[in-house]
Enzyme design. Structure first.
Site, mmCIF file in Angstrom:
data_model
loop_
_atom_site.group_PDB
_atom_site.id
_atom_site.type_symbol
_atom_site.label_atom_id
_atom_site.label_comp_id
_atom_site.label_asym_id
_atom_site.label_seq_id
_atom_site.Cartn_x
_atom_site.Cartn_y
_atom_site.Cartn_z
ATOM 1 N N GLY A 142 0.848 -1.185 0.000
ATOM 2 C CA GLY A 142 0.000 0.000 0.000
ATOM 3 C C GLY A 142 0.886 1.238 0.000
ATOM 4 C CB CYS A 162 5.117 2.197 7.570
ATOM 5 S SG CYS A 162 4.651 3.732 6.738
ATOM 6 C CG LEU A 163 6.493 1.003 1.459
ATOM 7 C CD1 LEU A 163 5.869 1.314 0.106
ATOM 8 C CD2 LEU A 163 7.625 -0.003 1.311
HETATM 9 ZN ZN ZN Z 1 2.600 3.403 5.851
#
Ligand code: ZN
Length: 166
Positions: A46, A94-95
């Site tokens: 995402g 999380c990226l």
């Molecule tokens: Zn994230």
């Protein structure tokens, strides 16, 4: 399409509240397609617009592409209308906070409404990992990160581990 640079904590743009999209312009279409390409390349499941420095209410996700065929979702102006009472905890990456995960508790199912790139409105219950992903990405549009769900001590220890990576 082109790859966008993914911002990382503590970039202040990750804490901004994003603006709704009024009109789906060619710029929004380009942004959404670039975000998908950037997400798959990262690789991630995402990606939200503020993570690439665009403070608009857009996110993309494809929670299961690593296990099967790609089924990308582009969500414009997403909103959660209802939440299940049952909740689940999971370690979320999380990226924008690479290298560490945070254990976050969230509702196990959410009813989300969103607009797609063609302007069609969708209203669907998501459950399990898809619900987790959608809530994580929607949080980004309100400037909320996984670490904001943690208690002070957990948050401090996550940030210590994050910063220790150099
Ligand atoms: Zn994230």
């Amino acid at each position: 399409m082109s790859l966008r640079k993914i911002l990382t904590w503590p970039d202040p743009r990750l804490q901004a509240i994003c603006t709704p999209v009024d009109v789906i312009t060619p710029d929004i279409q380009t942004l959404a397609n670039d975000m998908l390409e950037t997400m798959y390349a990262a690789p991630g499941r995402g990606l939200a617009a503020p993570q690439v420095g665009e403070l608009q209410r857009v996110f993309v996700m494809d929670p299961t592409w690593k296990e099967g065929p790609r089924s990308p979702l582009i969500c414009i102006n997403p909103d959660i209308l209802d939440r299940s009472d049952d909740r689940a905890r999971a370690d979320e990456g999380c990226l924008s906070i690479p290298g560490v995960t945070a254990c976050v508790e969230r509702p196990n199912s959410v009813r989300m409404v969103w607009t797609d790139l063609e302007g069609l409105v969708h209203d669907r219950w998501l459950t399990g990992f898809a619900a987790l992903c959608a809530q994580h990405e929607l949080d980004h549009l309100d400037g909320i990160l996984t670490l904001d769900h943690l208690e002070d001590a957990q948050r401090a220890s996550l940030l210590r581990a994050y910063e220790a990576q150099g």
